[in-house]
Design a protein around this motif. Structure first.
Motif, PDB file in Angstrom:
ATOM      1  N   PRO A 330      11.507  -2.797 -15.401  1.00 25.00           N
ATOM      2  CA  PRO A 330      12.405  -2.890 -14.277  1.00 25.00           C
ATOM      3  C   PRO A 330      12.204  -1.793 -13.028  1.00 25.00           C
ATOM      4  CG  PRO A 330      13.365  -3.247 -16.252  1.00 25.00           C
ATOM      5  CD  PRO A 330      12.160  -2.983 -16.516  1.00 25.00           C
ATOM      6  N   GLY A 331      12.429  -2.141 -12.011  1.00 24.71           N
ATOM      7  CA  GLY A 331      12.035  -1.049 -10.808  1.00 24.71           C
ATOM      8  C   GLY A 331      10.847  -0.990 -10.389  1.00 24.71           C
ATOM      9  N   ARG A 332       9.668  -1.211 -11.165  1.00 18.55           N
ATOM     10  CA  ARG A 332       8.191  -0.968 -11.034  1.00 18.55           C
ATOM     11  C   ARG A 332       7.637  -2.018 -10.200  1.00 18.55           C
ATOM     12  NH1 ARG A 332       3.658  -0.590 -16.030  1.00 18.55           N
ATOM     13  NH2 ARG A 332       2.624   1.413 -15.078  1.00 18.55           N
ATOM     14  N   LYS A 333       6.785  -1.547  -9.190  1.00 18.94           N
ATOM     15  CA  LYS A 333       6.026  -2.283  -8.230  1.00 18.94           C
ATOM     16  C   LYS A 333       4.728  -2.701  -9.023  1.00 18.94           C
ATOM     17  CE  LYS A 333       7.498   0.089  -3.856  1.00 18.94           C
ATOM     18  NZ  LYS A 333       6.962   1.116  -2.868  1.00 18.94           N
ATOM     19  N   ILE A 334       4.804  -4.323  -9.108  1.00 18.74           N
ATOM     20  CA  ILE A 334       3.684  -4.600 -10.026  1.00 18.74           C
ATOM     21  C   ILE A 334       2.663  -5.483  -9.405  1.00 18.74           C
ATOM     22  CG2 ILE A 334       4.773  -4.070 -12.398  1.00 18.74           C
ATOM     23  CD1 ILE A 334       5.552  -7.032 -12.274  1.00 18.74           C
ATOM     24  N   GLY A 335       3.100  -5.734  -8.205  1.00 20.17           N
ATOM     25  CA  GLY A 335       2.184  -6.675  -7.260  1.00 20.17           C
ATOM     26  C   GLY A 335       3.134  -7.282  -5.927  1.00 20.17           C
ATOM     27  N   HIS A 336       2.545  -7.849  -5.211  1.00 20.83           N
ATOM     28  CA  HIS A 336       3.050  -8.353  -3.923  1.00 20.83           C
ATOM     29  C   HIS A 336       2.378  -9.566  -3.516  1.00 20.83           C
ATOM     30  CE1 HIS A 336      -0.457  -6.203  -1.851  1.00 20.83           C
ATOM     31  NE2 HIS A 336      -0.298  -7.078  -0.946  1.00 20.83           N
ATOM     32  N   GLY A 337       3.148 -10.499  -2.673  1.00 18.41           N
ATOM     33  CA  GLY A 337       2.438 -11.565  -2.334  1.00 18.41           C
ATOM     34  C   GLY A 337       2.727 -11.409  -0.574  1.00 18.41           C
ATOM     35  N   THR A 338       1.469 -12.017  -0.025  1.00 21.62           N
ATOM     36  CA  THR A 338       1.771 -11.992   1.624  1.00 21.62           C
ATOM     37  C   THR A 338       1.560 -13.560   1.927  1.00 21.62           C
ATOM     38  OG1 THR A 338       0.527  -9.790   1.314  1.00 21.62           O
ATOM     39  CG2 THR A 338       0.309 -11.201   3.391  1.00 21.62           C
ATOM     40  N   ILE A 339       2.165 -13.694   3.216  1.00 25.53           N
ATOM     41  CA  ILE A 339       1.964 -14.751   3.902  1.00 25.53           C
ATOM     42  C   ILE A 339       1.263 -14.433   5.239  1.00 25.53           C
ATOM     43  CG2 ILE A 339       3.206 -16.924   4.959  1.00 25.53           C
ATOM     44  CD1 ILE A 339       3.905 -16.672   2.012  1.00 25.53           C
ATOM     45  N   CYS A 340       0.262 -15.341   5.387  1.00 26.67           N
ATOM     46  CA  CYS A 340      -0.315 -14.733   6.726  1.00 26.67           C
ATOM     47  C   CYS A 340      -0.567 -16.376   7.571  1.00 26.67           C
ATOM     48  CB  CYS A 340      -1.897 -14.155   6.649  1.00 26.67           C
ATOM     49  SG  CYS A 340      -2.609 -13.813   7.848  1.00 26.67           S
ATOM     50  N   ARG A 355      10.302 -14.777  -1.446  1.00 27.21           N
ATOM     51  CA  ARG A 355      11.453 -13.908  -1.737  1.00 27.21           C
ATOM     52  C   ARG A 355      12.505 -14.648  -2.808  1.00 27.21           C
ATOM     53  NH1 ARG A 355      12.591 -13.028   3.687  1.00 27.21           N
ATOM     54  NH2 ARG A 355      14.456 -14.212   3.675  1.00 27.21           N
ATOM     55  N   GLU A 356      12.557 -15.882  -2.591  1.00 31.20           N
ATOM     56  CA  GLU A 356      13.397 -16.554  -3.746  1.00 31.20           C
ATOM     57  C   GLU A 356      12.356 -16.455  -5.310  1.00 31.20           C
ATOM     58  OE1 GLU A 356      14.334 -20.745  -3.127  1.00 31.20           O
ATOM     59  OE2 GLU A 356      15.113 -20.080  -0.989  1.00 31.20           O
ATOM     60  N   LEU A 357      11.256 -16.630  -5.124  1.00 34.69           N
ATOM     61  CA  LEU A 357      10.394 -16.252  -6.211  1.00 34.69           C
ATOM     62  C   LEU A 357      10.313 -15.008  -6.828  1.00 34.69           C
ATOM     63  CD1 LEU A 357       7.159 -18.442  -5.260  1.00 34.69           C
ATOM     64  CD2 LEU A 357       8.942 -19.028  -6.991  1.00 34.69           C
ATOM     65  N   ALA A 358      10.614 -13.989  -6.013  1.00 29.61           N
ATOM     66  CA  ALA A 358      10.310 -12.616  -6.232  1.00 29.61           C
ATOM     67  C   ALA A 358      11.648 -11.883  -6.005  1.00 29.61           C
ATOM     68  CB  ALA A 358       9.106 -11.983  -5.481  1.00 29.61           C
ATOM     69  N   PRO A 359      12.664 -12.033  -6.661  1.00 28.98           N
ATOM     70  CA  PRO A 359      13.810 -11.179  -6.518  1.00 28.98           C
ATOM     71  C   PRO A 359      13.655  -9.884  -6.792  1.00 28.98           C
ATOM     72  CG  PRO A 359      14.087 -12.687  -8.291  1.00 28.98           C
ATOM     73  CD  PRO A 359      12.843 -13.083  -7.817  1.00 28.98           C
ATOM     74  N   LEU A 360      14.291  -8.954  -6.421  1.00 27.96           N
ATOM     75  CA  LEU A 360      13.838  -7.434  -6.898  1.00 27.96           C
ATOM     76  C   LEU A 360      14.623  -7.131  -8.157  1.00 27.96           C
ATOM     77  CD1 LEU A 360      13.972  -4.568  -4.295  1.00 27.96           C
ATOM     78  CD2 LEU A 360      15.196  -4.438  -6.560  1.00 27.96           C
ATOM     79  N   VAL A 361      13.781  -6.830  -9.341  1.00 24.95           N
ATOM     80  CA  VAL A 361      14.624  -6.551 -10.563  1.00 24.95           C
ATOM     81  C   VAL A 361      14.543  -5.000 -10.985  1.00 24.95           C
ATOM     82  CG1 VAL A 361      14.341  -6.918 -13.192  1.00 24.95           C
ATOM     83  CG2 VAL A 361      13.718  -8.758 -11.555  1.00 24.95           C
ATOM     84  N   ARG A 362      15.729  -4.358 -10.735  1.00 20.16           N
ATOM     85  CA  ARG A 362      15.613  -2.883 -10.918  1.00 20.16           C
ATOM     86  C   ARG A 362      15.987  -2.484 -12.255  1.00 20.16           C
ATOM     87  NH1 ARG A 362      16.568  -0.497  -6.263  1.00 20.16           N
ATOM     88  NH2 ARG A 362      17.272   1.170  -7.430  1.00 20.16           N
TER      89      ARG A 362
END
Lengths: 362, 362
Positions: A330-340, A355-362
């Motif tokens: 929880p709270g850890r940045k473990i990746g990111h997605g980009t749209i170009c 954003r729907e696929l990747a809600p922020l889990v603290r």
């Protein structure tokens, strides 16, 4: 050419991946045996204060950089005796402390929120009298991702806030009325060449960056460049510098700077001619800087606490997936997605899915 | 997800670099201890025929691919007993032998130059009678980069040519009158999704690719897609397939195919939405394919025998540098440079500079 990096997390990992095509191999120093940069870099497992580890880094590296601000100053001094360290240690020292950072901004005529240094409960009370409420009290050092800060709404909250911060030297900041948060990622080469990426607009949740967008020309681009440019010149800077800004009715107000590659610049991997990671390496290695112009319309969503499945993300048109190879927590940045995407509309649609696929889990 | 790769050269290196962001780690099997992919991949040092090494690969990998055609067939069979191997071994077997490759093309209605199989000096003489001169005699297997082939201009040259090829099973090919050489890089996913990169135009010197260009829509794009598409379907293909073609007054004529990522697709790293390397991994890992469309105008120049200095290359506008981390040696591909420019004119100008910096050293 070998570039030493203090810290072996995701920023070092993305630097290391960007280095190989340039013929630059990275060597990271990080105490964690599973530091995620190890997949593309040599790894010295050792504490940042550990003299033998630092000496080993000196032996193998041609130049040293870092992926976080809180590098111990004596370690930087030791490295500097033997090797060039970029960005310069003055930038590191000034940005590590919210007070000296704000004083630097003020000295350069860069607007900042009103601020007062506080080093006691009594001083905090006086500062609240001076600045009014609401206001933010923040530790001068070691704060990040919303940690080390408390929002004060009433005088009654003052003692608890002071205790929550552990009585560490702090700064009280007045509240800026802003419409949005933006950032500019700027860079300067060893030869003094300066370049800027297009501004990105950032959305935080509870102090952690959730997503960033860089689409049409930003009306604040020039203003942001002037501010970042004066910092680069003043510091004789080399490498990437990120400057976070509030957009207010009276113009931009500087929030903080980061003397390193920055989360709000991750979209540049696909979205710019040359990414912030490659350009940081080019700068510290003494190579010419690459094209910072935007290709299409880009946005990035952090994967925090949990990462969506690759398949789900990659089904979104124009999407890119970035795993950091880190265990979810929880709270850890473990990746990111980009749209170009080729248009602002398709970007915004893609970001909504992402954003729907990747809600922020603290 | 772990992808095993037979071969640890520059193609495996670029695959491995593309894998980490996807959360895909590559494991290469290569007998050379200094195989250049090792900087971003785990490395099993072993011969391609070595059973314990192959068994080790089976234990760590989820799926296996390869970076060259001449993988020993028994090794592929052993791997296939335990793991999916992509592209399919039939594609490997057919493309490894110039005779079966040309027969496959002919069976699918893909035009080829006239050809005759020859397995003796006498048969070569008869084949020359049938096809006329000039003609090319090539070994059926193990030829690459202009090796294993002799141009025959007169009947007197026949005995020397046969001896030069060591009397190995060969093929005589008629000569195609072509205006240019092009290639198409195509791909198919495990789910059967098919995609094509824009055609590139290629310039060889003495059988080695010197440079490739992909600019405006090519008038032969559709024709090339039809040919490559029929190969993908016929072979139940998974991964990247490159098809080299001659542009002749009577349409395209197929020269050869490569069942792997291909040198004429290196420009896709910067020049396409998603590179051939990432898309190959997406395909073999069962992920959705990424955008193959061209961004801007791109060209690539191989660094052969000697690599120009990074600084000189990176001064060219819109340039990118790709070191393979290999020691220079005459005739060896040790890196490449790419120009990805906003206009055809600036691409051609950039390529001219780049070719001057990177002459082919044989």
């Amino acid at each position: 050419m070998k570039v030493g990096i203090l810290g072996g997390g995701q920023l070092a990992r993305m630097l290391a991946l960007a280095g190989h095509p340039l013929g630059i191999e990275c060597v990271v120093l990080d105490p964690a045996p599973d530091a995620c940069a190890h997949v593309a870099a040599s790894h010295i497992v050792g504490a940042y204060e550990d003299r033998p580890s630092l000496e080993q880094l000196v032996r193998v590296a041609d130049v040293v950089t870092y992926e976080f601000e809180n590098v111990p100053a004596p370690s930087v001094r030791l490295l500097e005796e033997h090797l060039p360290v970029y960005p310069p240690s003055e930038a590191l020292a000034l940005s590590r402390d919210r007070l000296t950072e704000k004083e630097l901004f003020r000295d350069l005529g860069i607007p900042v929120v009103p601020f007062v240094a506080v080093d006691s409960l009594e001083a905090l009370r006086e500062a609240v009298d001076a600045l009014g409420l609401p206001a933010l009290v923040k530790t001068r050092c070691l704060g990040y991702d919303g940690k080390g800060q408390v929002l004060l709404r009433s005088r009654e909250e003052i003692p608890d806030a002071w205790e929550a911060l552990g009585g560490a030297p702090a700064i009280l900041e007045g509240f800026a009325e802003f419409s949005r948060e933006i950032s500019i990622v700027a860079l300067r080469s060893r030869a003094g060449e300066i370049a800027f990426y297009p501004v990105s607009e950032n959305t935080h949740q509870g102090g952690i960056l959730h997503y960033s967008c860089s689409t049409d020309s930003d009306p604040r681009q020039r203003e942001a460049e002037d501010m970042a440019g004066s910092l680069l010149e003043r510091l004789g800077y080399v490498g990437i510098l990120a400057l976070e800004l509030f957009d207010t009715p009276r113009g931009l107000v500087a929030n903080e700077m980061a003397p390193r590659v920055h989360n709000t610049g991750h979209w540049t991997i696909e979205g710019a001619g040359v990414s912030q990671f490659e350009n940081h390496l080019r700068a510290v290695a003494g190579l010419p800087l690459g094209d910072t112009s935007r290709k299409g319309h880009s946005g990035m969503v952090n994967f925090i606490g949990v990462a969506p499945a690759q398949e789900a993300v990659l089904k979104i048109p124009h999407s890119h997936y970035h795993s950091y190879g880190k265990a979810p927590r929880p709270g850890r940045k473990i990746g990111h997605g980009t749209i170009c995407a080729p248009s602002r509309e398709s970007l915004l649609r893609g970001l909504e899915y992402l954003r729907e696929l990747a809600p922020l889990v603290r």
